[in-house]
Write a protein that holds these residues in place. Structure first.
Motif, mmCIF file in Angstrom:
data_model
loop_
_atom_site.group_PDB
_atom_site.id
_atom_site.type_symbol
_atom_site.label_atom_id
_atom_site.label_comp_id
_atom_site.label_asym_id
_atom_site.label_seq_id
_atom_site.Cartn_x
_atom_site.Cartn_y
_atom_site.Cartn_z
ATOM 1 N N ARG A 64 0.865 -1.178 0.000
ATOM 2 C CA ARG A 64 0.000 0.000 0.000
ATOM 3 C C ARG A 64 0.902 1.227 0.000
ATOM 4 N NH1 ARG A 64 -5.048 2.802 -0.504
ATOM 5 N NH2 ARG A 64 -4.087 4.863 -0.453
ATOM 6 N N GLY A 65 0.920 1.956 -1.110
ATOM 7 C CA GLY A 65 1.728 3.160 -1.180
ATOM 8 C C GLY A 65 1.261 4.186 -0.167
ATOM 9 N N LEU B 293 -3.570 -3.037 5.774
ATOM 10 C CA LEU B 293 -3.616 -3.823 4.547
ATOM 11 C C LEU B 293 -4.891 -4.652 4.452
ATOM 12 C CD1 LEU B 293 0.096 -4.939 4.084
ATOM 13 C CD2 LEU B 293 -1.105 -2.971 3.131
ATOM 14 N N LEU B 294 -5.442 -5.059 5.591
ATOM 15 C CA LEU B 294 -6.714 -5.790 5.568
ATOM 16 C C LEU B 294 -7.843 -4.868 5.108
ATOM 17 C CD1 LEU B 294 -8.361 -8.347 6.195
ATOM 18 C CD2 LEU B 294 -8.624 -7.493 8.543
ATOM 19 N N ILE B 295 -7.882 -3.657 5.667
ATOM 20 C CA ILE B 295 -8.913 -2.699 5.258
ATOM 21 C C ILE B 295 -8.718 -2.314 3.793
ATOM 22 C CG2 ILE B 295 -9.872 -0.397 5.653
ATOM 23 C CD1 ILE B 295 -8.978 -0.683 8.593
ATOM 24 N N ASN B 296 -7.467 -2.122 3.406
ATOM 25 C CA ASN B 296 -7.181 -1.730 2.022
ATOM 26 C C ASN B 296 -7.600 -2.810 1.031
ATOM 27 O OD1 ASN B 296 -5.725 0.281 0.224
ATOM 28 N ND2 ASN B 296 -4.633 -1.612 -0.287
ATOM 29 N N ASP C 47 -8.101 5.437 1.021
ATOM 30 C CA ASP C 47 -7.746 6.650 0.270
ATOM 31 C C ASP C 47 -8.315 7.897 0.946
ATOM 32 O OD1 ASP C 47 -6.335 5.305 -1.690
ATOM 33 O OD2 ASP C 47 -8.010 5.250 -3.113
ATOM 34 N N ARG C 48 -9.581 7.827 1.336
ATOM 35 C CA ARG C 48 -10.228 8.993 1.947
ATOM 36 C C ARG C 48 -9.600 9.335 3.289
ATOM 37 N NH1 ARG C 48 -15.085 6.596 -0.038
ATOM 38 N NH2 ARG C 48 -15.582 5.794 2.056
ATOM 39 N N TYR D 141 10.069 5.429 -1.885
ATOM 40 C CA TYR D 141 10.207 4.204 -1.086
ATOM 41 C C TYR D 141 9.102 3.203 -1.436
ATOM 42 C CZ TYR D 141 10.987 1.341 3.109
ATOM 43 O OH TYR D 141 11.247 0.305 3.987
ATOM 44 N N SER D 142 7.862 3.705 -1.513
ATOM 45 C CA SER D 142 6.736 2.836 -1.866
ATOM 46 C C SER D 142 6.939 2.226 -3.242
ATOM 47 C CB SER D 142 5.420 3.623 -1.831
ATOM 48 O OG SER D 142 5.115 4.068 -0.520
#
Length: 264
Positions: free
Chosen positions: A145-146, A239-242, A250-251, A153-154
């Motif tokens: 997740r950037g 990462l789970l939510i993403n 994003d928001r 780095y991302s």
């Protein structure tokens, strides 16, 4: 495959401090012979002395082709072969993309992606002849997740994750395992060697996972033949939510960034 580490011949980059040092010590404690690679020769020699007889210090700037070749050549000559390559060396830049530079972008990609890529390429012929061989790449939650203020780095860690996943299929014909380590916030040396450090968010590095914890989980993943492990509660949550609600992430991130810059 499951593997034991006793007698294994390993290279660990970024071994002069932080996670790299901790992994090198953990491998040596498990009975592996470990070649330590980093740019700072005196720090590397101190780590080798701390580890003892199973350690070989090979000063190297892994962004330089000649140093990569010497690292592989010296390790194989001293140990009689190579069974494990652990890519840890990395660099970061903390600040927004719009005020960054091409030079920073290229240096981060050079250290975090191109260097391990080419070191792997050199190591493969030796690993293919090794005993229960494996490649292990230390990436980051930023490679899944950037994150704002970590653009270079991302990007570098996304590239390394992609390479690692591609190699997993390719290396199967050589019986070389490929392991991805995805740590979240860690109390390592990264924040003390940033190429820039003008991001506005307050990152509590001291509350991150210890390098020793990350090293222990990494060595366990290598021994158990794991494909990928994600480390850190915060990283797991994000990462789970993403995965299921990327627009929500994003928001939330956009709101946090706007709030930081409204304080100007």
């Amino acid at each position: 495959m499951r593997r034991t580490l006793s007698g294994k011949r390993a290279i660990v980059t970024g071994a002069s401090g932080g996670i790299g040092k901790a992994i090198a010590k953990a491998l040596a404690a498990a009975g592996a012979k470990v070649a330590l690679a980093a740019r700072t020769a005196d720090k590397l020699a101190a780590v080798a002395a701390e580890i003892g007889g199973n350690a070989l210090a090979v000063p190297a700037d892994v962004t330089k082709p000649a140093d990569r070749e010497n690292l592989i050549r010296t390790t194989v000559a001293q140990f009689g072969g190579l069974d494990l390559l652990v890519n840890v060396a990395g660099v970061g830049a903390w600040g927004h993309f719009a005020t960054s530079t091409e030079a920073i972008n290229r240096e981060v990609l050079e250290v975090n992606f191109f260097a391990p890529t080419e070191l792997i390429r050199l190591a493969v012929p030796h690993l293919a002849r090794g005993n229960q061989p494996a490649i292990c790449n230390l990436t980051s939650m930023c490679g899944r997740r950037g994150m704002p203020a970590w653009p270079e780095y991302s990007a570098s860690k996304f590239a390394l994750v992609g390479l690692t996943e591609a190699l997993r299929g390719e290396m199967a014909r050589y019986d070389i395992d490929v392991v991805t380590i995805v740590p979240g916030l860690t109390a390592s040396d990264l924040n003390r060697h940033l190429l820039r450090n003008d991001g506005k968010a307050d990152i509590p590095y001291d509350k991150g996972m210890s390098p020793e914890y990350v090293a222990g989980r990494t060595v366990d993943a290598i021994c158990r033949g794991k494909r990928e492990i994600l480390l850190g509660l915060e990283a797991k949550k994000i990462l789970l939510i993403n995965r299921f609600a990327p627009r929500l992430v994003d928001r939330l991130i956009a709101r946090a960034v706007k709030k930081l810059y409204q304080k100007n």
